[in-house]
Design an enzyme around this catalytic site. Structure first.
Site, PDB file in Angstrom:
ATOM      1  N   LYS A  10       0.841  -1.201   0.000  1.00  0.00           N
ATOM      2  CA  LYS A  10       0.000   0.000   0.000  1.00  0.00           C
ATOM      3  C   LYS A  10       0.872   1.246   0.000  1.00  0.00           C
ATOM      4  O   LYS A  10       0.611   2.222  -0.713  1.00  0.00           O
ATOM      5  CB  LYS A  10      -0.937   0.000   1.215  1.00  0.00           C
ATOM      6  CG  LYS A  10      -2.060  -1.023   1.102  1.00  0.00           C
ATOM      7  CD  LYS A  10      -2.848  -1.224   2.390  1.00  0.00           C
ATOM      8  CE  LYS A  10      -3.863  -2.356   2.194  1.00  0.00           C
ATOM      9  NZ  LYS A  10      -4.674  -2.661   3.372  1.00  0.00           N
ATOM     10  N   GLN A  24      -4.442  -1.339   9.579  1.00  0.00           N
ATOM     11  CA  GLN A  24      -4.484  -2.665   8.978  1.00  0.00           C
ATOM     12  C   GLN A  24      -5.153  -3.669   9.915  1.00  0.00           C
ATOM     13  O   GLN A  24      -4.829  -3.752  11.096  1.00  0.00           O
ATOM     14  CB  GLN A  24      -3.051  -3.120   8.625  1.00  0.00           C
ATOM     15  CG  GLN A  24      -2.970  -4.450   7.881  1.00  0.00           C
ATOM     16  CD  GLN A  24      -3.546  -4.412   6.468  1.00  0.00           C
ATOM     17  OE1 GLN A  24      -3.721  -3.350   5.871  1.00  0.00           O
ATOM     18  NE2 GLN A  24      -3.858  -5.574   5.929  1.00  0.00           N
ATOM     19  N   ASP A  46     -10.857   3.348   4.041  1.00  0.00           N
ATOM     20  CA  ASP A  46     -11.227   1.932   4.000  1.00  0.00           C
ATOM     21  C   ASP A  46     -12.737   1.748   3.838  1.00  0.00           C
ATOM     22  O   ASP A  46     -13.202   0.675   3.455  1.00  0.00           O
ATOM     23  CB  ASP A  46     -10.838   1.266   5.332  1.00  0.00           C
ATOM     24  CG  ASP A  46      -9.625   0.374   5.236  1.00  0.00           C
ATOM     25  OD1 ASP A  46      -9.362  -0.156   4.146  1.00  0.00           O
ATOM     26  OD2 ASP A  46      -8.949   0.200   6.269  1.00  0.00           O
TER      27      ASP A  46
HETATM   28  N1  GUN Z   1      -6.887  -6.408   5.991  1.00  0.00           N
HETATM   29  C1  GUN Z   1      -7.146  -7.088   4.856  1.00  0.00           C
HETATM   30  N2  GUN Z   1      -7.696  -6.270   3.932  1.00  0.00           N
HETATM   31  C2  GUN Z   1      -7.777  -5.046   4.496  1.00  0.00           C
HETATM   32  C3  GUN Z   1      -8.252  -3.787   4.030  1.00  0.00           C
HETATM   33  O1  GUN Z   1      -8.733  -3.623   2.896  1.00  0.00           O
HETATM   34  N3  GUN Z   1      -8.151  -2.769   4.916  1.00  0.00           N
HETATM   35  C4  GUN Z   1      -7.653  -2.925   6.162  1.00  0.00           C
HETATM   36  N4  GUN Z   1      -7.611  -1.869   6.958  1.00  0.00           N
HETATM   37  N5  GUN Z   1      -7.207  -4.085   6.626  1.00  0.00           N
HETATM   38  C5  GUN Z   1      -7.275  -5.135   5.791  1.00  0.00           C
END
Ligand code: GUN
Length: 284
Positions: A53, A97, A120
């Site tokens: 990311k 995350q 998100d």
């Molecule tokens: N863990 C797995 N996918 C995601 C996501 O799209 N966002 C976040 N914050 N955590 C994740």
């Protein structure tokens, strides 16, 4: 029939190029979109995701910050950090995350993020807006799936879509996005009886169950569209929830793993962060 493979990776590259140009234009006007990602603990899969990311946001020219904190971080410490970021004008998007360590109350953390920075789309305000058909930040994986379907010119209106999986991250929001686009949506999950009965009727099957090889050609009807959201490691190899080789012989469209939905998730995170920056500066 042999299915057309929809490569999210190629579409992601195309969209990220467009975003890079947009970020350049924004920067010329003094606006640098900023994303802060928080990772608690050292789970290798999560670490690899957040690094991805961060790298992707830097590549399109955004300001990108990765805050790595130890497993022992307390709820109060994390809440205090989020509060700081909520008040920092340089930060347009905040992503914590998931999953978080067991001692942290996840929902309280999600709700602490200012909705205008909720890239998100997990905050109840964002979820509520999605459910009532308003514009908001859509969760990145579901949004990526919608963009893939659109780019492949697969019209979902009136189609029967079967979603397998009911998580807050993928299953529930993707079903809602599809419903908002006039699809007829059925949700299946681990307690569903006779999964095959449901999937056989689907024009489009979206598989987000986290079970390698769950869906085979026996589960789908001829010319169905099959979207594989699974991320599983089998003998060290990344694989989805769909038995790609058999389903490819029967479906009209299929997404692979890797190079399918995954790269679109990060792309829509970048999209949401740029959108947050534009909103903050009154450009949209
Ligand atoms: N863990 C797995 N996918 C995601 C996501 O799209 N966002 C976040 N914050 N955590 C994740």
């Amino acid at each position: 029939m042999t299915a057309t493979v929809i490569y999210g990776k190629d579409l992601a590259a195309e969209l990220r190029n467009e975003m890079k140009e947009e970020v350049t234009r924004l920067k010329e006007n003094g606006i640098t979109p900023g994303l802060t990602v928080i990772l608690i603990g050292e789970d290798p899969a999560s670490l690899s995701y957040v690094r991805g990311k961060q790298k992707a946001s830097e590549k399109v020219g955004m300001e990108s910050d990765l805050i790595e904190l130890p497993e022992s971080t307390s709820q109060a410490e994390l809440l205090s950090l989020i509060s700081e970021l909520n008040n920092d004008d340089k930060v347009n998007g905040i992503l914590v995350q998931l999953p978080l360590p067991d001692h942290i109350e996840e929902q309280e953390i999600i709700e602490a993020i200012e909705p205008s920075k909720d890239v998100d789309g997990f905050h109840p305000v964002s979820v509520g807006r999605l459910m009532t058909g308003q514009d908001t930040f859509f969760p990145c994986t579901p949004y990526g799936i919608m963009v893939m379907l659109e780019k492949a010119k697969i019209d979902v209106a009136g189609k029967h879509v079967v979603v397998i999986g009911r998580s807050n991250l993928v299953g529930k929001p993707v079903g809602q996005l599809l419903l908002n686009e006039n699809a007829t949506v059925t949700y299946c999950h681990s307690k569903t009886r006779e999964l095959v009965y449901h999937t056989k009727q689907a024009d489009i099957v979206i598989v987000a169950a986290g079970k390698a090889g769950l869906i085979t050609d026996e589960h789908i009807k001829e010319e169905a569209v099959v979207i594989d959201v699974g991320v599983n490691r089998v003998d060290g190899k990344l694989t989805g929830d769909v038995d790609f080789d058999s389903v490819k012989q029967k479906a009209s469209y299929i997404t692979p793993v890797p190079k399918g939905v995954g790269p679109m998730t990060i792309t829509m995170l970048l999209y949401n962060t740029i959108k947050a920056a534009k909103k903050t500066h009154g450009l949209i």
